[in-house]
Scaffold this active site. Structure first.
Site, mmCIF file in Angstrom:
data_model
loop_
_atom_site.group_PDB
_atom_site.id
_atom_site.type_symbol
_atom_site.label_atom_id
_atom_site.label_comp_id
_atom_site.label_asym_id
_atom_site.label_seq_id
_atom_site.Cartn_x
_atom_site.Cartn_y
_atom_site.Cartn_z
ATOM 1 N N GLY A 31 9.036 0.091 -5.208
ATOM 2 C CA GLY A 31 7.929 -0.625 -4.579
ATOM 3 C C GLY A 31 6.573 -0.150 -5.053
ATOM 4 N N ARG A 32 6.567 1.027 -5.665
ATOM 5 C CA ARG A 32 5.285 1.559 -6.163
ATOM 6 C C ARG A 32 5.509 2.270 -7.483
ATOM 7 N NH1 ARG A 32 5.650 6.833 -2.289
ATOM 8 N NH2 ARG A 32 7.867 6.581 -2.265
ATOM 9 N N GLY A 65 1.825 -0.562 -3.209
ATOM 10 C CA GLY A 65 2.298 -0.073 -4.508
ATOM 11 C C GLY A 65 1.451 1.048 -5.087
ATOM 12 N N ARG A 115 6.018 9.980 -14.455
ATOM 13 C CA ARG A 115 7.199 10.784 -14.160
ATOM 14 C C ARG A 115 8.216 10.627 -15.284
ATOM 15 N NH1 ARG A 115 9.691 10.022 -8.286
ATOM 16 N NH2 ARG A 115 10.377 7.998 -9.017
ATOM 17 N N ASP A 191 18.991 6.698 -1.598
ATOM 18 C CA ASP A 191 18.172 6.175 -2.692
ATOM 19 C C ASP A 191 17.374 7.288 -3.367
ATOM 20 O OD1 ASP A 191 17.042 5.910 0.038
ATOM 21 O OD2 ASP A 191 15.183 5.524 -1.036
ATOM 22 N N ASN A 192 17.413 8.496 -2.808
ATOM 23 C CA ASN A 192 16.713 9.623 -3.432
ATOM 24 C C ASN A 192 17.694 10.602 -4.061
ATOM 25 O OD1 ASN A 192 14.188 8.636 -2.785
ATOM 26 N ND2 ASN A 192 14.120 9.688 -0.807
HETATM 27 P P1 AMP Z 1 10.595 7.014 -0.346
HETATM 28 O O1 AMP Z 1 10.584 7.349 1.096
HETATM 29 O O2 AMP Z 1 9.478 7.649 -1.066
HETATM 30 O O3 AMP Z 1 11.908 7.267 -0.988
HETATM 31 O O4 AMP Z 1 10.328 5.424 -0.442
HETATM 32 C C1 AMP Z 1 11.126 4.515 0.228
HETATM 33 C C2 AMP Z 1 10.836 3.112 -0.223
HETATM 34 O O5 AMP Z 1 9.521 2.704 0.163
HETATM 35 C C3 AMP Z 1 10.920 2.895 -1.727
HETATM 36 O O6 AMP Z 1 11.582 1.681 -1.964
HETATM 37 C C4 AMP Z 1 9.473 2.829 -2.152
HETATM 38 O O7 AMP Z 1 9.315 2.075 -3.328
HETATM 39 C C5 AMP Z 1 8.812 2.175 -0.950
HETATM 40 N N1 AMP Z 1 7.372 2.514 -0.841
HETATM 41 C C6 AMP Z 1 6.846 3.668 -0.428
HETATM 42 N N2 AMP Z 1 5.507 3.653 -0.484
HETATM 43 C C7 AMP Z 1 5.140 2.423 -0.936
HETATM 44 C C8 AMP Z 1 3.901 1.760 -1.205
HETATM 45 N N3 AMP Z 1 2.722 2.370 -1.043
HETATM 46 N N4 AMP Z 1 3.942 0.475 -1.636
HETATM 47 C C9 AMP Z 1 5.107 -0.157 -1.816
HETATM 48 N N5 AMP Z 1 6.305 0.402 -1.592
HETATM 49 C C10 AMP Z 1 6.344 1.675 -1.150
HETATM 50 MG MG MG Z 2 12.395 7.412 -3.004
#
Ligand code: AMP
Ligand code: MG
Length: 430
Positions: A31-32, A65, A115, A191-192
């Site tokens: 998403g980002r 994003g 990254r 997903d991580n």
């Molecule tokens: P994470 O908790 O970092 O693993 O992120 C979980 C999900 O949220 C992933 O699919 C990311 O791409 C999405 N995400 C987190 N922050 C943003 C953001 N600022 N804009 C869009 N998607 C986000």
């Molecule tokens: Mg993640």
């Protein structure tokens, strides 16, 4: 910063699903983040180059994003620190500010992290296709993962099983190395978890200072699901989710497939314990742990917990006790009562190994760092950077890139946070 695309690159944002804090979410995705493409290094190894914080993608779900500067610098420092500590990890190639402002708690400067990873294929990537019953996509994905990360599985009798076993083995080793360093990932969602076995997603992560096995840092982890002591069990749970996605590829008969998966998964606790014991032996300066060392090891952890001793410095203190830096180190770390009471037992055990003290010390030092990216230091460098001063960031980045060598000039980067400096919560990055 992602404003120009390199010639020949076909950037893409990947789809994935995942279990977040145990709840299945069918639709996550980059998403980002934007995958710029792959590069071969001079040794022929293949890497993903990905931008994080470069703007909205089809998977942004209402998010912007973008990323503020703070999480970008945090990921930079911690991932590079982990690399220097010898932990398999994605790395930080570059961090740039964008000149844009992003809205979070307030208005913050925007930034992009470049990254590098061996790949960004996640357990959640498999989940995305498995839950849709898309067998063809699963086969394509498995073939890709075999080519890229598990080439020996190509010729195995059951390639899907060979990949499952390979992923289980790598994760067992990875989580053991986190435990050895007191690293708490903070958001071990499926997903991580990368199939290549590298640590990914440095959001609410931190290194534990005072040793308490139930330590949690994430601001949203109210139940302590991702606490330090739970990390091996959670990794195992995530691997079960991965195995579920592979069932149709493991065997045509579902019961047979489940039996194969269960047998492979059943090896995880043993693989983890072996890796954990081997690393603990190095940390303790022993040639190997013997079965009758259980009590000694349990005694150490009980003592560390009772004293609330700094996890990193306690182990380094053990490495230095009879060496040339013992004095300097004593100024930095005073063993508490419980640890002091435990020390004679350990010295007695060391004597039984009949090892050369200098060789033992060298081995032990190589397993017990002095410098880790401590949370309060990371926080202070972020605050300075937000005010335009990057000097503390550069100093800390250089220091965590060389974590083993004691230097009294950097005592402020070695000591744990004072009570007023402690950062008890970190937030899901961006
Ligand atoms: P994470 O908790 O970092 O693993 O992120 C979980 C999900 O949220 C992933 O699919 C990311 O791409 C999405 N995400 C987190 N922050 C943003 C953001 N600022 N804009 C869009 N998607 C986000
Ligand atoms: Mg993640």
């Amino acid at each position: 910063a992602g404003n120009a695309v390199p010639e020949g690159a076909e950037p893409l944002a990947t789809a994935y699903a995942g279990h977040q804090f145990g709840q299945y979410n069918p639709q996550l995705g980059d998403g980002r983040a934007l995958l710029l493409g792959e590069l071969l290094d001079s040794d022929g190894r293949r890497f993903d180059i990905q931008l994080k914080g470069s703007g909205p993608t089809p998977w942004s779900r209402g998010g912007d994003g973008r990323s503020p500067l703070g999480p970008v610098l945090r990921e930079y420092l911690v991932s590079e620190g982990m690399y220097a500590l010898g932990v398999p990890t994605t790395r930080a190639l570059a961090a740039v500010t964008t000149g844009e402002r992003v809205m979070r708690d307030g208005i913050e400067p925007g930034a992009v992290l470049a990254r590098v990873a061996s790949s960004h294929i996640r357990v959640g990537t498999f989940q995305y296709f498995a839950v849709r019953g898309d067998r063809e996509a699963l086969e394509t994905l498995l073939g890709h993962v075999i080519e890229r990360h598990y080439p020996q599985a190509r010729d195995a009798a059951n390639p899907a099983l060979a990949v499952l076993e390979g992923v289980i083995a790598r994760q067992a080793g990875l989580i053991a190395s986190w435990q050895h360093l007191g690293f708490i990932h903070g958001v071990m969602n499926t997903d991580n978890m990368l199939l290549c076995g590298e640590t990914v997603d440095y959001g609410p992560c931190a290194f534990m200072e005072a040793f308490h096995p139930e330590t949690v840092f994430s601001s949203i982890d109210h139940g302590g699901r991702y606490a330090y002591q739970n990390q091996p069990g959670i990794a195992h749970w995530n691997l079960v989710r991965f195995a579920e996605t592979l069932l149709p590829l493991l065997h045509a008969d579902q019961d047979e497939a489940i039996a194969l998966a269960q047998e492979a998964l059943g090896a995880f606790p043993r693989l983890f314990s072996e890796a954990h014991a081997a690393g603990l032996a190095r940390k303790l300066g022993l040639k190997a742990l013997r079965p009758d060392d259980d009590e000694l090891v349990e005694g150490l952890f009980a003592a560390l917990a009772e004293d609330g001793a700094d996890f990193t410095l306690a182990f380094r203190h053990l490495s230095e006790f009879d060496g040339p830096d013992a004095r300097a180190f004593e100024g930095l770390f005073q063993p508490g009562n419980a640890l002091a009471a435990w020390l004679p037992r350990w010295r007695e055990r060391l004597a039984a190994d009949d090892d050369d003290p200098a060789a033992r010390r060298a081995r032990q030092r190589a397993a017990n760092p002095v410098f880790i990216p401590r949370n309060h230091l990371v926080q202070a460098t972020i605050e300075a950077a937000e005010g335009g001063d990057l000097a503390p960031f550069h100093r800390l980045a250089a220091r965590v890139a060389d974590p083993w060598t004691w230097d009294p000039a950097d005592v402020d980067l070695a000591r744990p946070a004072r009570p007023e400096e402690q950062v008890r919560r970190t937030f899901c990055g961006t």
